[in-house]
Design a protein around this motif. Structure first.
Motif, PDB file in Angstrom:
ATOM      1  N   GLN A 157      41.650  51.947  40.737  1.00 43.75           N
ATOM      2  CA  GLN A 157      42.762  52.696  41.305  1.00 43.75           C
ATOM      3  C   GLN A 157      43.796  52.953  40.225  1.00 43.75           C
ATOM      4  OE1 GLN A 157      46.284  53.894  42.676  1.00 43.75           O
ATOM      5  NE2 GLN A 157      46.313  51.714  42.177  1.00 43.75           N
ATOM      6  N   THR A 186      43.585  48.201  34.785  1.00 40.55           N
ATOM      7  CA  THR A 186      43.105  46.823  34.924  1.00 40.55           C
ATOM      8  C   THR A 186      42.479  46.359  33.606  1.00 40.55           C
ATOM      9  OG1 THR A 186      42.771  47.164  37.266  1.00 40.55           O
ATOM     10  CG2 THR A 186      41.539  45.351  36.275  1.00 40.55           C
ATOM     11  N   GLU A 206      43.630  38.381  51.673  1.00 42.85           N
ATOM     12  CA  GLU A 206      44.731  38.537  50.712  1.00 42.85           C
ATOM     13  C   GLU A 206      46.080  38.739  51.392  1.00 42.85           C
ATOM     14  OE1 GLU A 206      44.448  41.874  47.975  1.00 42.85           O
ATOM     15  OE2 GLU A 206      43.551  43.125  49.498  1.00 42.85           O
TER      16      GLU A 206
HETATM   17  C1  F6R Z   1      42.685  44.321  46.638  1.00 42.51           C
HETATM   18  C2  F6R Z   1      43.032  45.005  45.403  1.00 42.51           C
HETATM   19  C3  F6R Z   1      42.472  44.500  44.115  1.00 42.51           C
HETATM   20  C4  F6R Z   1      42.156  45.660  43.166  1.00 42.51           C
HETATM   21  C5  F6R Z   1      41.736  45.145  41.788  1.00 42.51           C
HETATM   22  C6  F6R Z   1      41.352  46.267  40.860  1.00 42.51           C
HETATM   23  O1  F6R Z   1      43.248  44.922  47.745  1.00 42.51           O
HETATM   24  O2  F6R Z   1      43.756  45.974  45.417  1.00 42.51           O
HETATM   25  O3  F6R Z   1      41.340  43.703  44.319  1.00 42.51           O
HETATM   26  O4  F6R Z   1      41.138  46.428  43.720  1.00 42.51           O
HETATM   27  O5  F6R Z   1      42.807  44.409  41.224  1.00 42.51           O
HETATM   28  O6  F6R Z   1      42.404  47.144  40.672  1.00 42.51           O
HETATM   29  P1  F6R Z   1      42.186  48.593  40.135  1.00 42.51           P
HETATM   30  O7  F6R Z   1      41.430  49.356  41.146  1.00 42.51           O
HETATM   31  O8  F6R Z   1      43.565  49.142  39.913  1.00 42.51           O
HETATM   32  O9  F6R Z   1      41.399  48.468  38.863  1.00 42.51           O
END
Ligand code: F6R
Length: 364
Positions: free
Chosen positions: A104, A108, A244
């Motif tokens: 998202q 990350t 969570e």
């Molecule tokens: C759970 C959540 C996290 C993200 C994870 C990866 O609701 O949001 O598990 O999916 O930290 O984040 P992105 O998608 O930003 O790489």
């Protein structure tokens, strides 16, 4: 900002029909995946004989869904790796491997490191990203942006749905470029895809009903999510949502694994949420459910199937609109996001800001 909703998470659950529409509709035309506006060359899909999806958390669950779809539909082998593991795995990659990074935020740390490794080792890379211009978007060979709009709540909802949609679009494109589906099959895929997206509105109308079920399980200490095949990815994601934000100690299981240990944890009143959308394993799944029911579990079944043969082995039924089995992702996901949301509101926690969690994890 919350547009009249109590929490961002609630708003974002309700944003999903639009987010899905915006992500999918510009990219399917006449039974074809059209990535021309994304400047994604068909070359990246040509001759791919293996797909590796890598991601973290919710995005990794979207990878599980994508694996099921791609393997079932076009028979290209797919592995789904946690980015935090993949980056230290010394993976075997070559120019016929397509590495798909799902994220998202696009920031990350582990997913970025996984992407860099894939680039170094000569794999083709494409990322499914929501935040425009983010690090992962910039460093991938190609980017398929999800058009979910900003996601503010820490718990991801609409981003998951559009990430799954991104995997469906990539599956269609892989099929097309490598002649793995006929024109007729691709048209059928697009029709089923559109129909499945349409079910999300219908599920949102069940909000009050799902709230009523949530109230029954709100005081639980633990819960279990069961699924098989595609439904296992949905179970993992639904389970993460609940734990969570509501702090319920929840676990997702492939239903067949229960008797290899976990069934000892089932006691009177423990909620079991069974996702039952896959016809080929339905009797098997329901046999597993019967076993936990016999041990006193409070069974909630989420399904698009006719359950009249199974009356008496569930306590609550969330009957979502029917779709083709491979497209069952969206309706059950949304139903279970609502369940997690309402349980958390009943428990009195801050839905949008669970303790100890950050929206974007930019450290290893
Ligand atoms: C759970 C959540 C996290 C993200 C994870 C990866 O609701 O949001 O598990 O999916 O930290 O984040 P992105 O998608 O930003 O790489």
């Amino acid at each position: 900002q919350k547009g009249g909703y109590d929490f961002f998470m609630q708003k974002e659950i309700y944003d999903q029909p639009e987010a899905l529409h915006n992500t999918i509709m510009p990219r399917i035309h006449n039974g074809h995946a059209d990535f021309s506006a994304d400047n994604i060359s068909d070359d990246i899909f040509k001759g791919v004989n293996r797909v590796i999806v890598t991601a973290c958390g919710t995005a990794w669950h979207a990878g599980l869904v994508g694996r099921h779809l791609i393997e079932a539909m076009i028979r290209i082998p797919v592995t789904v790796e946690l980015a935090s593991e993949f980056r230290y795995m010394n993976p075997i990659l070559d120019e016929h491997t397509l590495v798909v990074v799902i994220t998202q935020s696009g920031e990350t740390a582990d997913s970025l490191a996984a992407l860099r490794l894939a680039n170094e080792r000569g794999a083709k890379t494409i990322s499914i990203v929501n935040v425009k211009g983010s690090s992962i978007a910039r460093e991938s060979d190609y980017v398929l942006y999800t058009h979910a709009g900003p996601e503010i709540a820490v718990a991801s909802t609409k981003a998951f749905s559009v990430q799954c949609a991104g995997m469906y679009l990539i599956a269609l494109k892989l099929a097309e470029v490598n002649n793995l589906m006929t024109d007729e099959q691709m048209k059928d895929f697009c029709d089923k895809f559109e129909q499945a997206i349409g079910t999300v509105e219908e599920v949102l109308k069940m909000d009050d009903y799902i709230k009523g079920i949530s109230e029954k399980i709100k005081d639980t200490f633990s819960a279990f999510y069961l699924g098989r095949g595609l439904d296992y990815g949905i179970a993992c994601e639904a389970c993460l949502k609940l734990k969570e934000i509501s702090y319920v100690n929840a676990e997702a299981y492939c239903a067949g694994e229960l008797k290899h240990g976990t069934i000892s944890l089932i006691t009177e009143g423990v909620p079991i949420i069974a996702i039952a959308t896959q016809e080929n394993v339905l009797p098997k799944l329901m046999a597993n459910v019967e076993e936990v029911k016999a041990r006193g579990a409070h069974v909630i079944v989420v399904t698009d199937k006719d359950m009249s043969n199974y009356e008496g082995i569930y306590d609550d039924l969330i009957q979502v609109p029917a779709t083709d089995d491979l497209f069952a992702t969206f309706a059950s996901t949304v139903a279970l996001q609502l369940l997690a949301y309402h349980v958390t509101v009943f428990r009195g926690y801050d839905v949008d800001q669970p303790r100890n969690l950050a929206k974007s994890v930019t450290v290893e």
